[in-house]
Write a protein that holds these residues in place. Structure first.
Motif, PDB file in Angstrom:
ATOM      1  N   HIS A   7      22.265  -0.533  22.231  1.00  0.00           N
ATOM      2  CA  HIS A   7      22.134  -0.750  23.665  1.00  0.00           C
ATOM      3  C   HIS A   7      22.236   0.566  24.406  1.00  0.00           C
ATOM      4  CE1 HIS A   7      21.944  -5.040  23.308  1.00  0.00           C
ATOM      5  NE2 HIS A   7      22.843  -4.929  22.361  1.00  0.00           N
ATOM      6  N   GLU A   9      22.853   2.898  27.989  1.00  0.00           N
ATOM      7  CA  GLU A   9      23.733   2.970  29.146  1.00  0.00           C
ATOM      8  C   GLU A   9      23.110   2.194  30.305  1.00  0.00           C
ATOM      9  OE1 GLU A   9      25.629   6.308  32.125  1.00  0.00           O
ATOM     10  OE2 GLU A   9      24.888   6.936  30.165  1.00  0.00           O
ATOM     11  N   GLY A  10      23.917   1.440  31.002  1.00  0.00           N
ATOM     12  CA  GLY A  10      23.445   0.672  32.143  1.00  0.00           C
ATOM     13  C   GLY A  10      23.056  -0.753  31.815  1.00  0.00           C
ATOM     14  N   GLU A  11      22.963  -1.096  30.538  1.00  0.00           N
ATOM     15  CA  GLU A  11      22.621  -2.457  30.171  1.00  0.00           C
ATOM     16  C   GLU A  11      23.850  -3.353  30.311  1.00  0.00           C
ATOM     17  OE1 GLU A  11      18.827  -1.889  27.259  1.00  0.00           O
ATOM     18  OE2 GLU A  11      20.768  -2.074  26.270  1.00  0.00           O
ATOM     19  N   ILE A  12      23.605  -4.607  30.645  1.00  0.00           N
ATOM     20  CA  ILE A  12      24.690  -5.562  30.856  1.00  0.00           C
ATOM     21  C   ILE A  12      24.439  -6.809  30.025  1.00  0.00           C
ATOM     22  CG2 ILE A  12      25.880  -7.015  32.547  1.00  0.00           C
ATOM     23  CD1 ILE A  12      24.975  -4.995  34.700  1.00  0.00           C
ATOM     24  N   ARG A  13      25.473  -7.227  29.309  1.00  0.00           N
ATOM     25  CA  ARG A  13      25.414  -8.455  28.523  1.00  0.00           C
ATOM     26  C   ARG A  13      26.028  -9.604  29.311  1.00  0.00           C
ATOM     27  NH1 ARG A  13      23.933  -8.654  23.556  1.00  0.00           N
ATOM     28  NH2 ARG A  13      23.870  -6.819  22.272  1.00  0.00           N
ATOM     29  N   LEU A  90      21.415 -10.439  26.833  1.00  0.00           N
ATOM     30  CA  LEU A  90      21.308  -9.190  27.597  1.00  0.00           C
ATOM     31  C   LEU A  90      20.603  -9.505  28.918  1.00  0.00           C
ATOM     32  CD1 LEU A  90      22.054  -6.209  27.194  1.00  0.00           C
ATOM     33  CD2 LEU A  90      19.758  -5.852  26.296  1.00  0.00           C
ATOM     34  N   VAL A  92      20.708  -7.339  31.868  1.00  0.00           N
ATOM     35  CA  VAL A  92      20.149  -6.110  32.437  1.00  0.00           C
ATOM     36  C   VAL A  92      19.806  -5.196  31.273  1.00  0.00           C
ATOM     37  CG1 VAL A  92      20.602  -4.067  33.860  1.00  0.00           C
ATOM     38  CG2 VAL A  92      21.440  -6.303  34.603  1.00  0.00           C
ATOM     39  N   GLN A  93      18.593  -4.675  31.281  1.00  0.00           N
ATOM     40  CA  GLN A  93      18.121  -3.829  30.192  1.00  0.00           C
ATOM     41  C   GLN A  93      17.685  -2.476  30.735  1.00  0.00           C
ATOM     42  OE1 GLN A  93      15.251  -5.946  27.695  1.00  0.00           O
ATOM     43  NE2 GLN A  93      16.015  -7.862  28.562  1.00  0.00           N
ATOM     44  N   TYR A  94      17.636  -1.503  29.862  1.00  0.00           N
ATOM     45  CA  TYR A  94      17.186  -0.165  30.233  1.00  0.00           C
ATOM     46  C   TYR A  94      15.960   0.158  29.373  1.00  0.00           C
ATOM     47  CZ  TYR A  94      17.928   4.454  32.310  1.00  0.00           C
ATOM     48  OH  TYR A  94      17.810   5.598  33.056  1.00  0.00           O
TER      49      TYR A  94
END
Length: 162
Positions: A7, A9-13, A90, A92-94
């Motif tokens: 994952h 940086e900045g991604e949210i699970r 997931l 939010v993804q980057y």
């Protein structure tokens, strides 16, 4: 269980597995067959076409063969499929193509709460007896479940200009 990817940086699970909150049932009407597998597949339909289509076809389950009536070679269709090997938690993804993280609903990523995808493809052949629909391409892995097939209709499936 899906293999977890690295994952960024900045991604949210999500704090839960969306599969545990299922409140509707679906049935698979068949499977996409292709030459594609994890790490050896196009990222989207355009890349699938550029790569030669992947020997793409849909194999319907026998009970659904009568549903082929009215489909024709050369006709565009929507294939709605279940990306059964994608992560679901997931939110939010980057993506590599974006300068910043994006919400899943702003992406076409296979990583999403309900791993549903759709693709507009062209029918290249139909074997009504065997329930096999040849399609010009796919970006789906071999044996990806199919949820539904719908005709692509120009007057309905093109957004209004404005």
């Amino acid at each position: 269980m899906v293999e977890d990817r690295d994952h960024r940086e900045g991604e949210i699970r999500l704090g839960f597995d969306p599969a545990d909150r299922a409140n509707a049932g679906v049935t698979f009407v068949g499977f996409i067959r292709s030459d594609w597998s994890r790490g050896k597949s196009p990222r989207n339909i355009t890349q699938g076409r550029e790569a030669g289509g992947g020997n793409a076809r849909i194999e319907l389950a026998p009970d659904y063969l009568p549903g082929l009536q009215g489909l024709d070679v050369g006709q565009p269709i929507w294939v709605i499929y279940w990306m059964d090997r994608g992560e679901r938690d997931l939110i939010v993804q980057y993506p590599r193509h974006s300068p910043e993280p994006r919400g899943v609903f702003a992406l076409r990523s296979p990583v999403r709460p309900n791993p549903i995808a759709m693709a507009a493809v062209i029918i290249t052949s139909i074997d009504n007896d065997a329930g096999i629909i040849g399609i010009d391409t796919t970006d789906a892995f071999d044996r990806t479940p199919v949820l539904d097939i719908k005709p692509w209709i120009a007057g309905i499936d093109v957004p209004p200009s404005g």
